[in-house]
Write a protein that holds these residues in place. Structure first.
Motif, PDB file in Angstrom:
ATOM      1  N   ILE A 154     -93.522  26.073 -74.920  1.00  0.00           N
ATOM      2  CA  ILE A 154     -93.298  24.916 -74.045  1.00  0.00           C
ATOM      3  C   ILE A 154     -94.626  24.270 -73.686  1.00  0.00           C
ATOM      4  O   ILE A 154     -94.772  23.048 -73.740  1.00  0.00           O
ATOM      5  CB  ILE A 154     -92.529  25.342 -72.779  1.00  0.00           C
ATOM      6  N   GLN A 155     -95.609  25.080 -73.337  1.00  0.00           N
ATOM      7  CA  GLN A 155     -96.929  24.568 -72.949  1.00  0.00           C
ATOM      8  C   GLN A 155     -97.568  23.786 -74.091  1.00  0.00           C
ATOM      9  O   GLN A 155     -98.112  22.708 -73.879  1.00  0.00           O
ATOM     10  CB  GLN A 155     -97.813  25.736 -72.500  1.00  0.00           C
ATOM     11  N   ALA A 200     -97.716  25.576 -62.434  1.00  0.00           N
ATOM     12  CA  ALA A 200     -97.324  24.952 -61.172  1.00  0.00           C
ATOM     13  C   ALA A 200     -95.957  24.289 -61.302  1.00  0.00           C
ATOM     14  O   ALA A 200     -95.087  24.452 -60.431  1.00  0.00           O
ATOM     15  CB  ALA A 200     -98.376  23.932 -60.747  1.00  0.00           C
ATOM     16  N   ALA A 201     -95.743  23.565 -62.391  1.00  0.00           N
ATOM     17  CA  ALA A 201     -94.472  22.872 -62.588  1.00  0.00           C
ATOM     18  C   ALA A 201     -93.320  23.859 -62.747  1.00  0.00           C
ATOM     19  O   ALA A 201     -92.257  23.692 -62.137  1.00  0.00           O
ATOM     20  CB  ALA A 201     -94.566  21.961 -63.813  1.00  0.00           C
ATOM     21  N   VAL A 202     -93.521  24.892 -63.548  1.00  0.00           N
ATOM     22  CA  VAL A 202     -92.450  25.868 -63.776  1.00  0.00           C
ATOM     23  C   VAL A 202     -92.111  26.619 -62.497  1.00  0.00           C
ATOM     24  O   VAL A 202     -90.947  26.860 -62.200  1.00  0.00           O
ATOM     25  CB  VAL A 202     -92.844  26.834 -64.918  1.00  0.00           C
ATOM     26  N   ARG A 203     -93.112  26.988 -61.720  1.00  0.00           N
ATOM     27  CA  ARG A 203     -92.846  27.699 -60.456  1.00  0.00           C
ATOM     28  C   ARG A 203     -92.078  26.817 -59.482  1.00  0.00           C
ATOM     29  O   ARG A 203     -91.167  27.284 -58.792  1.00  0.00           O
ATOM     30  CB  ARG A 203     -94.150  28.176 -59.821  1.00  0.00           C
ATOM     31  N   VAL A 237     -97.109  25.919 -53.814  1.00  0.00           N
ATOM     32  CA  VAL A 237     -97.673  26.253 -55.124  1.00  0.00           C
ATOM     33  C   VAL A 237     -99.175  26.010 -55.148  1.00  0.00           C
ATOM     34  O   VAL A 237     -99.904  26.699 -55.854  1.00  0.00           O
ATOM     35  CB  VAL A 237     -96.988  25.415 -56.226  1.00  0.00           C
ATOM     36  N   ASP A 238     -99.643  25.057 -54.360  1.00  0.00           N
ATOM     37  CA  ASP A 238    -101.058  24.667 -54.450  1.00  0.00           C
ATOM     38  C   ASP A 238    -102.003  25.821 -54.136  1.00  0.00           C
ATOM     39  O   ASP A 238    -103.093  25.901 -54.702  1.00  0.00           O
ATOM     40  CB  ASP A 238    -101.361  23.443 -53.597  1.00  0.00           C
ATOM     41  N   GLU A 239    -101.597  26.735 -53.272  1.00  0.00           N
ATOM     42  CA  GLU A 239    -102.459  27.884 -52.970  1.00  0.00           C
ATOM     43  C   GLU A 239    -102.488  28.872 -54.135  1.00  0.00           C
ATOM     44  O   GLU A 239    -103.508  29.506 -54.388  1.00  0.00           O
ATOM     45  CB  GLU A 239    -101.977  28.586 -51.701  1.00  0.00           C
ATOM     46  N   GLU A 250     -97.669  15.608 -59.504  1.00  0.00           N
ATOM     47  CA  GLU A 250     -97.869  14.825 -60.726  1.00  0.00           C
ATOM     48  C   GLU A 250     -97.635  15.690 -61.967  1.00  0.00           C
ATOM     49  O   GLU A 250     -97.023  15.244 -62.931  1.00  0.00           O
ATOM     50  CB  GLU A 250     -99.274  14.232 -60.745  1.00  0.00           C
ATOM     51  N   ALA A 251     -98.118  16.925 -61.932  1.00  0.00           N
ATOM     52  CA  ALA A 251     -97.931  17.835 -63.060  1.00  0.00           C
ATOM     53  C   ALA A 251     -96.448  18.112 -63.283  1.00  0.00           C
ATOM     54  O   ALA A 251     -95.978  18.128 -64.428  1.00  0.00           O
ATOM     55  CB  ALA A 251     -98.687  19.132 -62.822  1.00  0.00           C
ATOM     56  N   MET A 252     -95.688  18.314 -62.209  1.00  0.00           N
ATOM     57  CA  MET A 252     -94.264  18.580 -62.359  1.00  0.00           C
ATOM     58  C   MET A 252     -93.536  17.360 -62.918  1.00  0.00           C
ATOM     59  O   MET A 252     -92.690  17.483 -63.808  1.00  0.00           O
ATOM     60  CB  MET A 252     -93.614  18.991 -61.046  1.00  0.00           C
TER      61      MET A 252
END
Length: 88
Positions: A5-6, A36-39, A50-52, A63-65
């Motif tokens: 996927i990545q 980050a998006a998958v989580r 997620v940012d931490e 934006e990534a998601m």
């Protein structure tokens, strides 16, 4: 599966390629952005949680998601996101 996927997302959108910024500092890797998006999608959590974990700002996580979802639909949509047929 995550690596497939990545790689598919990275080849579709150059946002996921690690590039230097204006100061020459390398940005976030495709693994960080995809993680980050998958989580966020898997656990249904907000970007500030997620940012931490991935050390990215909240806006970058969002934006990534957004870009991840668009890329996954474009890259894998024909194969995996088809509508059910009578056999299904």
């Amino acid at each position: 599966m995550f690596n497939r996927i990545q790689l598919g997302v990275m080849y579709f959108d150059d946002y996921f390629i690690c590039k230097p910024d204006a100061c020459g500092t390398l940005g976030f890797s495709s693994y960080q952005k995809c993680t980050a998006a998958v989580r966020m999608l898997a656990y249904g959590i907000a970007s500030d949680l997620v940012d931490e974990y991935v050390r990215m700002s909240e806006s970058t996580c969002l934006e990534a998601m957004y870009k991840f979802c668009r890329a996954v639909v474009q890259v894998f949509g024909q194969e995996y996101l088809r509508e059910p047929n009578a056999a299904d």
